[in-house]
Design an enzyme around this catalytic site. Structure first.
Site, short mmCIF file in Angstrom:
data_model
loop_
_atom_site.label_atom_id
_atom_site.label_comp_id
_atom_site.label_asym_id
_atom_site.label_seq_id
_atom_site.Cartn_x
_atom_site.Cartn_y
_atom_site.Cartn_z
N ARG A 66 1.38 -1.03 -0.19
CA ARG A 66 0.18 0.21 0.40
C ARG A 66 0.84 1.27 -0.06
NH1 ARG A 66 -3.40 0.38 4.90
NH2 ARG A 66 -3.97 2.53 3.72
N HIS A 70 -0.30 4.92 -2.48
CA HIS A 70 -0.83 6.08 -1.70
C HIS A 70 0.88 6.85 -1.69
CE1 HIS A 70 -3.44 4.46 1.04
NE2 HIS A 70 -3.53 3.97 0.52
N ASP A 71 2.07 6.73 -2.60
CA ASP A 71 3.02 7.84 -2.76
C ASP A 71 2.67 7.39 -4.22
OD1 ASP A 71 5.66 8.29 -2.70
OD2 ASP A 71 6.47 7.45 -3.68
N VAL A 74 -0.30 10.07 -4.69
CA VAL A 74 -0.20 12.02 -4.68
C VAL A 74 0.97 12.65 -4.76
CG1 VAL A 74 -0.10 13.72 -2.53
CG2 VAL A 74 -1.38 11.45 -2.27
N ASN A 97 -3.80 8.40 5.30
CA ASN A 97 -2.70 7.21 5.54
C ASN A 97 -2.16 7.51 7.06
OD1 ASN A 97 -1.88 7.24 2.75
ND2 ASN A 97 -1.55 9.02 2.79
N HIS A 195 -6.00 -6.33 -3.01
CA HIS A 195 -6.16 -6.23 -1.82
C HIS A 195 -6.67 -8.03 -1.77
CE1 HIS A 195 -8.71 -2.58 -1.75
NE2 HIS A 195 -7.43 -1.76 -1.95
N ASP A 246 -8.71 -10.31 2.41
CA ASP A 246 -9.70 -11.32 1.79
C ASP A 246 -9.60 -12.67 2.47
OD1 ASP A 246 -9.23 -13.41 -0.28
OD2 ASP A 246 -7.55 -13.19 -0.63
N ASP A 254 -3.23 -14.14 -4.07
CA ASP A 254 -4.32 -15.10 -5.46
C ASP A 254 -5.03 -14.03 -5.43
OD1 ASP A 254 -6.21 -14.80 -3.20
OD2 ASP A 254 -5.61 -16.99 -2.48
#
Length: 327
Positions: A66, A70-71, A74, A97, A195, A246, A254
């Site tokens: 993540r 997230h970097d 932005v 964040n 995810h 998950d 997967d």
């Protein structure tokens, strides 16, 4: 624009900003093997450290992946999500964040690289390499990471609030947010597959359980049995409990998360929204039917594409000695 305490009101403001300031994928100056001469063991060092971390803290795989997302969303992929602010006004201080983790691991990688090759490998490149290595460590396919990014020296809480695509986003907002960064509808559904590893705080989705339309009801698009299970874990104002994105496969890269979405058990609205577009839904169905016949390769392709967003190369920016502060 700092996020006010009224979460949904803030998210509405975020959606407005998604359509502002075009920002496309670039990538000029990046190449595979950028450090081959200046720091030939750079990628091996990153892989070794991540292997050590995953052996004792496998739950960090999702958070480390993540960080790169997230970097990049932005200011582009230039390491600004890692910067600290004495006044708590940096990207990492923005509401979306606050749940990020893994900063100590990035520092650990940076320390190892600085010992081997002082001042050579950027923090932005570390994020990209670490993301690849945690995918591989959790069962995904490897892919070549383009390197050569340099680090930015600006990190803004307001910009993070404005530019990160919220988990409440519908399919129209998702497609627009990805498109302005040069990413396709296919990239959207493929990268959503990230995810498959990691967890989320209840606060990111409890509105779907208790007050979806402001009338005290649950989201009617969610499977009722799934709602009941989530309510057992997350009370209405729970801000701290972590839930697997998950369930049962949270540490394995997967396609089981795609299967959950098709069963109306996508944790976020942004996941469920993938059923509202014919192209994204068809991709989910294909991967579930074929056991991920193309997903693992597609993920690497889309990650490389995402890693080109807004990069600094050449003499732009700097190579930070410490990832949390500018030189």
């Amino acid at each position: 624009m700092a996020c006010p305490k009224l979460f949904l009101s803030c998210l509405l403001l975020q959606l407005v900003f998604l359509f502002l300031v075009p920002e496309v994928a670039q990538g000029q100056g990046l190449k595979v093997g950028f450090y081959q001469k200046a720091c030939p063991n750079a990628e091996a060092i990153v892989k070794e450290v991540i292997g050590q971390v995953m052996s004792v803290a496998p739950s960090l795989s999702g958070p480390l992946l993540r960080l790169h997302f997230h970097d990049c969303f932005v200011r582009g992929c230039e390491g600004s999500v890692l910067l600290n602010s004495p006044t708590h006004q940096a990207e990492k201080d923005a509401l979306p964040n606050l749940s990020l983790r893994g900063f100590e691991t990035i520092d650990r990688v940076k320390t190892a690289l600085e010992k081997a090759c002082p001042g050579i490998v950027s923090c932005a490149d570390i994020l990209a390499l670490v993301a690849r290595d945690v995918v591989v460590a959790t069962g995904g396919l490897t892919y070549d990471v383009e390197t050569g990014r340099r680090d930015g020296n600006v990190s803004s809480l307001d910009e993070a609030d404005q530019n990160l695509v919220p988990p409440t986003a519908n399919i129209t907002t998702l497609k627009a947010g990805f498109a302005r960064r040069g990413l396709s509808v296919k990239d959207l559904v493929v990268l959503s597959g990230g995810h498959t590893i990691g967890t989320s705080h209840c606060s990111s989705f409890t509105y779907r359980l208790y007050n979806f339309a402001g009338n005290g009801n649950a989201d009617p698009t969610l499977d009722s049995n799934y709602i009941a299970r989530l309510k057992l874990k997350c009370k209405q104002n729970d801000q701290t409990t972590l839930v697997e994105m998950d369930p049962g496969s949270v540490r394995t890269f997967d396609v089981k998360y795609f299967n959950l979405i098709l069963k109306r058990r996508g944790l976020f609205n942004s996941d469920s929204a993938l059923l509202d577009d014919s192209q994204t839904k068809a991709y989910l169905e294909l991967q579930v039917k074929t056991g991920g016949s193309t997903f693992f390769k597609d993920f690497g392709v889309s990650m490389v594409k995402m890693g080109r967003i807004g990069v600094l190369t050449g003499t732009a920016g700097e190579v930070r000695k410490v990832c949390s502060k500018i030189n």
